[in-house]
Design a protein around this motif. Structure first.
Motif, short mmCIF file in Angstrom:
data_model
loop_
_atom_site.label_atom_id
_atom_site.label_comp_id
_atom_site.label_asym_id
_atom_site.label_seq_id
_atom_site.Cartn_x
_atom_site.Cartn_y
_atom_site.Cartn_z
N ILE A 127 10.92 6.04 11.10
CA ILE A 127 10.41 5.27 9.96
C ILE A 127 10.88 5.91 8.66
N HIS A 128 10.78 7.23 8.60
CA HIS A 128 11.23 7.95 7.40
C HIS A 128 12.71 7.69 7.12
N TRP A 129 13.54 7.79 8.15
CA TRP A 129 14.99 7.57 7.99
C TRP A 129 15.27 6.14 7.54
N GLU A 130 14.60 5.18 8.14
CA GLU A 130 14.84 3.78 7.78
C GLU A 130 14.40 3.49 6.34
N VAL A 172 10.69 9.24 -2.69
CA VAL A 172 9.39 9.68 -3.18
C VAL A 172 9.22 9.27 -4.64
N LYS A 173 10.30 9.36 -5.40
CA LYS A 173 10.25 8.98 -6.81
C LYS A 173 9.93 7.48 -6.94
N ILE A 218 5.96 2.88 -7.69
CA ILE A 218 5.23 1.76 -7.08
C ILE A 218 3.73 2.02 -7.14
N VAL A 219 3.30 3.26 -6.87
CA VAL A 219 1.88 3.60 -6.92
C VAL A 219 1.35 3.43 -8.34
N GLN A 260 0.86 -1.19 0.00
CA GLN A 260 0.00 0.00 0.00
C GLN A 260 0.89 1.24 0.00
N PRO A 261 1.37 1.67 -1.17
CA PRO A 261 2.37 2.74 -1.22
C PRO A 261 1.85 4.13 -0.88
#
Length: 133
Positions: free
Chosen positions: A106-109, A117-118, A123-124, A81-82
């Motif tokens: 979570i963002h850093w990992e 984001v790209k 993926i979306v 679920q991107p």
């Protein structure tokens, strides 16, 4: 005497000369260029550890909050679920894995795992194409 790096071989030679009583302590210090305080420090370290170089820690920095399995779980969620937001991932991580972390963790990992984001947009797009087929 000014601080300077003394090779481990020189320190070991000084210790061995002292232990075998081949030279007096003053002669050893003069020959090896050691201060007496340094000599006793190195000798104590040698007696305690068997080495003249102090042990170094293999890990650096703060310990990780999320382990490999946790990051793998997050990556699976992102691929499934991107379009989920970080706070939704945070809730799922808390509910399913019983781990409380900040959403920036979570963002850093995810960044460290190579999710940008790209890549999320790709993926979306693939996810939407899969639904329309």
């Amino acid at each position: 005497m000014v601080y300077r790096k003394i090779s481990p071989d020189m320190k070991l030679a000084a210790i061995k000369l002292y232990e075998k009583n081949l030279l007096s302590l003053d002669d050893i210090l003069d020959c090896c260029g050691l201060l007496e305080r340094t000599f006793w420090h190195v000798r104590k370290l040698y007696q305690e550890t068997g080495d003249i170089v102090p042990p170094t820690c293999t890990t650096r920095g703060w310990p990780k909050k999320l382990h490999f399995d946790d990051v793998t779980y997050l990556l699976a969620l992102v691929h499934q679920q991107p379009d989920w937001f970080l706070d939704e991932l945070l809730d799922l991580l808390d509910t399913n894995r019983f781990i409380l972390v900040h959403y920036t963790t979570i963002h850093w990992e995810l960044e460290r795992a190579g999710v940008s984001v790209k890549k999320l947009r790709i993926i979306v797009k693939e996810h939407d194409e899969g639904l329309s087929l």
